[in-house]
Write an enzyme that holds these catalytic residues in place. Sequence first.
Site, PDB file in Angstrom:
ATOM      1  N   ARG A 114       0.825  -1.218   0.000  1.00  0.00           N
ATOM      2  CA  ARG A 114       0.000   0.000   0.000  1.00  0.00           C
ATOM      3  C   ARG A 114       0.857   1.265   0.000  1.00  0.00           C
ATOM      4  O   ARG A 114       0.547   2.239  -0.658  1.00  0.00           O
ATOM      5  CB  ARG A 114      -0.885   0.032   1.247  1.00  0.00           C
ATOM      6  CG  ARG A 114      -2.060  -0.873   1.164  1.00  0.00           C
ATOM      7  CD  ARG A 114      -2.680  -1.039   2.528  1.00  0.00           C
ATOM      8  NE  ARG A 114      -3.777  -1.967   2.427  1.00  0.00           N
ATOM      9  CZ  ARG A 114      -5.045  -1.617   2.283  1.00  0.00           C
ATOM     10  NH1 ARG A 114      -5.390  -0.357   2.279  1.00  0.00           N
ATOM     11  NH2 ARG A 114      -5.988  -2.530   2.168  1.00  0.00           N
ATOM     12  N   TYR A 222       0.220 -13.369  -0.478  1.00  0.00           N
ATOM     13  CA  TYR A 222       0.817 -13.053  -1.783  1.00  0.00           C
ATOM     14  C   TYR A 222       2.088 -12.233  -1.604  1.00  0.00           C
ATOM     15  O   TYR A 222       2.260 -11.554  -0.597  1.00  0.00           O
ATOM     16  CB  TYR A 222      -0.179 -12.332  -2.706  1.00  0.00           C
ATOM     17  CG  TYR A 222      -0.856 -11.106  -2.154  1.00  0.00           C
ATOM     18  CD1 TYR A 222      -0.260  -9.853  -2.208  1.00  0.00           C
ATOM     19  CD2 TYR A 222      -2.127 -11.198  -1.592  1.00  0.00           C
ATOM     20  CE1 TYR A 222      -0.909  -8.723  -1.730  1.00  0.00           C
ATOM     21  CE2 TYR A 222      -2.788 -10.067  -1.104  1.00  0.00           C
ATOM     22  CZ  TYR A 222      -2.172  -8.839  -1.171  1.00  0.00           C
ATOM     23  OH  TYR A 222      -2.814  -7.720  -0.690  1.00  0.00           O
ATOM     24  N   ASP A 299     -14.227   4.913   0.272  1.00  0.00           N
ATOM     25  CA  ASP A 299     -14.872   4.350   1.461  1.00  0.00           C
ATOM     26  C   ASP A 299     -15.881   5.313   2.078  1.00  0.00           C
ATOM     27  O   ASP A 299     -16.816   4.877   2.757  1.00  0.00           O
ATOM     28  CB  ASP A 299     -13.816   3.993   2.524  1.00  0.00           C
ATOM     29  CG  ASP A 299     -13.220   2.603   2.300  1.00  0.00           C
ATOM     30  OD1 ASP A 299     -13.504   1.995   1.246  1.00  0.00           O
ATOM     31  OD2 ASP A 299     -12.476   2.124   3.180  1.00  0.00           O
TER      32      ASP A 299
HETATM   33  C1  FAD Z   1      -8.068  -6.260   5.581  1.00  0.00           C
HETATM   34  C2  FAD Z   1      -8.375  -5.421   4.377  1.00  0.00           C
HETATM   35  C3  FAD Z   1      -7.882  -5.789   3.140  1.00  0.00           C
HETATM   36  C4  FAD Z   1      -8.185  -5.028   2.005  1.00  0.00           C
HETATM   37  N1  FAD Z   1      -7.703  -5.427   0.801  1.00  0.00           N
HETATM   38  C5  FAD Z   1      -8.015  -4.725  -0.317  1.00  0.00           C
HETATM   39  C6  FAD Z   1      -7.515  -5.141  -1.598  1.00  0.00           C
HETATM   40  O1  FAD Z   1      -6.772  -6.112  -1.706  1.00  0.00           O
HETATM   41  N2  FAD Z   1      -7.871  -4.413  -2.696  1.00  0.00           N
HETATM   42  C7  FAD Z   1      -8.688  -3.312  -2.616  1.00  0.00           C
HETATM   43  O2  FAD Z   1      -8.994  -2.695  -3.647  1.00  0.00           O
HETATM   44  N3  FAD Z   1      -9.162  -2.886  -1.395  1.00  0.00           N
HETATM   45  C8  FAD Z   1      -8.840  -3.562  -0.265  1.00  0.00           C
HETATM   46  N4  FAD Z   1      -9.291  -3.127   0.960  1.00  0.00           N
HETATM   47  C9  FAD Z   1     -10.114  -1.904   1.018  1.00  0.00           C
HETATM   48  C10 FAD Z   1      -9.258  -0.644   0.931  1.00  0.00           C
HETATM   49  O3  FAD Z   1      -8.242  -0.676   1.915  1.00  0.00           O
HETATM   50  C11 FAD Z   1     -10.087   0.601   1.135  1.00  0.00           C
HETATM   51  O4  FAD Z   1     -11.325   0.491   0.471  1.00  0.00           O
HETATM   52  C12 FAD Z   1      -9.364   1.834   0.591  1.00  0.00           C
HETATM   53  O5  FAD Z   1      -8.135   1.998   1.267  1.00  0.00           O
HETATM   54  C13 FAD Z   1     -10.235   3.084   0.757  1.00  0.00           C
HETATM   55  O6  FAD Z   1      -9.512   4.205   0.309  1.00  0.00           O
HETATM   56  P1  FAD Z   1     -10.076   5.670   0.610  1.00  0.00           P
HETATM   57  O7  FAD Z   1      -9.069   6.591   0.028  1.00  0.00           O
HETATM   58  O8  FAD Z   1     -11.486   5.774   0.181  1.00  0.00           O
HETATM   59  O9  FAD Z   1     -10.109   5.780   2.210  1.00  0.00           O
HETATM   60  P2  FAD Z   1      -8.909   5.737   3.254  1.00  0.00           P
HETATM   61  O10 FAD Z   1      -7.828   4.864   2.807  1.00  0.00           O
HETATM   62  O11 FAD Z   1      -9.530   5.456   4.580  1.00  0.00           O
HETATM   63  O12 FAD Z   1      -8.341   7.231   3.249  1.00  0.00           O
HETATM   64  C14 FAD Z   1      -9.035   8.282   3.872  1.00  0.00           C
HETATM   65  C15 FAD Z   1      -8.034   9.392   4.154  1.00  0.00           C
HETATM   66  O13 FAD Z   1      -8.751  10.508   4.670  1.00  0.00           O
HETATM   67  C16 FAD Z   1      -8.108  10.999   5.814  1.00  0.00           C
HETATM   68  N5  FAD Z   1      -9.156  11.632   6.629  1.00  0.00           N
HETATM   69  C17 FAD Z   1     -10.111  11.024   7.374  1.00  0.00           C
HETATM   70  N6  FAD Z   1     -10.922  11.935   7.938  1.00  0.00           N
HETATM   71  C18 FAD Z   1     -10.460  13.148   7.546  1.00  0.00           C
HETATM   72  C19 FAD Z   1     -10.893  14.481   7.808  1.00  0.00           C
HETATM   73  N7  FAD Z   1     -11.959  14.735   8.564  1.00  0.00           N
HETATM   74  N8  FAD Z   1     -10.207  15.509   7.247  1.00  0.00           N
HETATM   75  C20 FAD Z   1      -9.115  15.279   6.435  1.00  0.00           C
HETATM   76  N9  FAD Z   1      -8.662  14.014   6.163  1.00  0.00           N
HETATM   77  C21 FAD Z   1      -9.345  12.964   6.704  1.00  0.00           C
HETATM   78  C22 FAD Z   1      -7.476   9.777   6.453  1.00  0.00           C
HETATM   79  O14 FAD Z   1      -6.397  10.130   7.308  1.00  0.00           O
HETATM   80  C23 FAD Z   1      -7.010   9.002   5.222  1.00  0.00           C
HETATM   81  O15 FAD Z   1      -5.736   9.406   4.783  1.00  0.00           O
HETATM   82  C24 FAD Z   1      -9.001  -3.867   2.114  1.00  0.00           C
HETATM   83  C25 FAD Z   1      -9.474  -3.486   3.373  1.00  0.00           C
HETATM   84  C26 FAD Z   1      -9.165  -4.242   4.495  1.00  0.00           C
HETATM   85  C27 FAD Z   1      -9.710  -3.801   5.824  1.00  0.00           C
END
Ligand code: FAD
Length: 404
Positions: A114, A222, A299
């Site tokens: 990641r 993996y 997310d």
């Molecule tokens: C065990 C596990 C395995 C996974 N494996 C996979 C996989 O193999 N392939 C895949 O596609 N997905 C996988 N996922 C899902 C994936 O990790 C998430 O869906 C993805 O990281 C979401 O990205 P995002 O940018 O939407 O949110 P996040 O990664 O949660 O990023 C949100 C960001 O916003 C910031 N933030 C939060 N609140 C605020 C605020 N109020 N103000 C400013 N900043 C803020 C946080 O600090 C963070 O940096 C897995 C999840 C888990 C739990």
Amino acid sequence: MVDGLGQRTDEEIVVVGGGIGGLSAALSFARDGRRVRVLERADSFAEVGAGLQLAPNATRLLDRLGLLEAVQQAGVTPARLVIADARSGEGLASADLGARFRRTFGAPYVVIHRHDLLQILLTACQQAGVALETGREVVRAVSQGPQAHIECADGSTYAAHAVIGADGLRSALRAELHADGEPVASGYVAYRGALPIEQVERPHDLDTVIVWVGPGLHLVQYPIRRGEMYNQVAVFRSPAYAAGAADWGTPEELDEAFSAMCRPVRTAMPSLQRNFRWPTYDRAPVDRWVDGRAALLGDAAHPMLQYLAQGACQAIEDAVTVAQQFARHDTASAGERGVERALAAYESIRAPRAARVQRAARAWGDIWHIDGTGAMLRNELLRTIEDDDFSYADWLWGWRLPGD
Ligand SMILES: Cc1cc2nc3c(=O)[nH]c(=O)nc-3n(C[C@H](O)[C@H](O)[C@H](O)COP(=O)(O)OP(=O)(O)OC[C@H]3O[C@@H](n4cnc5c(N)ncnc54)[C@H](O)[C@@H]3O)c2cc1C
């Protein structure tokens, strides 16, 4: 630029959250020549030390962003995806991820650390001129007439043409749109471990993504980082959670859950990082992601269980789509309503797609974790799938941007 109210007004788009979704969106907008600012709550742009699977629906878009080569160089392009029975050790199904797979989907399957993916996105954002701020926790973002207004916990405020809430599972921006409370706990917990390859006692084939499925549990293994590291994720249903205990998903429960599994699965347990655990959550799908000039992404919009390995892939689909819709609706010259129209189009394309993936992820988890007769039937079915038959995954991995 800072206006008379102390607000920054020079950005067309503010992205809240600098995870994979937020940085992918910022880069997609910047590639189209838009001025973008990312506000990240944490003190640095960082990801947990674990692996990520990127299916071709995401790698195709990373290719479009000009990042696929870097992603493949930093990660591993596995030859096979295998599902095995965690109790008996029997291999049940195998997908050949080679040339035919890549021809079918137009892109490879890649596994990557990641942190490495985030660094690639971050560097690309810097090179594309995205303004990147850390230590900025957004507490409120609303659409008001021709602008979006953003407020941070430290009192700083911003105005932009649009705000994208990519702030993850516990999104502050989502709370402005939906009163659906806390995310839904699955009762399952994940333990992860990404280790230097030489520290792993018995790595499985180093060109394989293997998923061991068993009653109320699974293990995914993996290689990542050019094969220098081995990623392992063990997930199990916590009996303590079911019993209503406050402390659930403990290392003792982990050991107990996997104790009756086959030797290769048990062998992985000691190399998991035991001082940190990830209870897993999702939410039921919602069809409203947009309010005027404010929109959710990743997310924040569609938290899902990880069983299809699609949360980040869906966030990348969102990111490229939202920028594409801005370009389609010509937000620069279409007057005040161009942004609203672009975001409404983004929602109508993305919400049904992500909802299907969210629902399928729950169902896929049930299939992985089933016991008894159900497990017998699952195994029978998996044994019938040919290793070059991808028809069951076409809806997921074959997704294309509208017009592509
Ligand atoms: C065990 C596990 C395995 C996974 N494996 C996979 C996989 O193999 N392939 C895949 O596609 N997905 C996988 N996922 C899902 C994936 O990790 C998430 O869906 C993805 O990281 C979401 O990205 P995002 O940018 O939407 O949110 P996040 O990664 O949660 O990023 C949100 C960001 O916003 C910031 N933030 C939060 N609140 C605020 C605020 N109020 N103000 C400013 N900043 C803020 C946080 O600090 C963070 O940096 C897995 C999840 C888990 C739990």
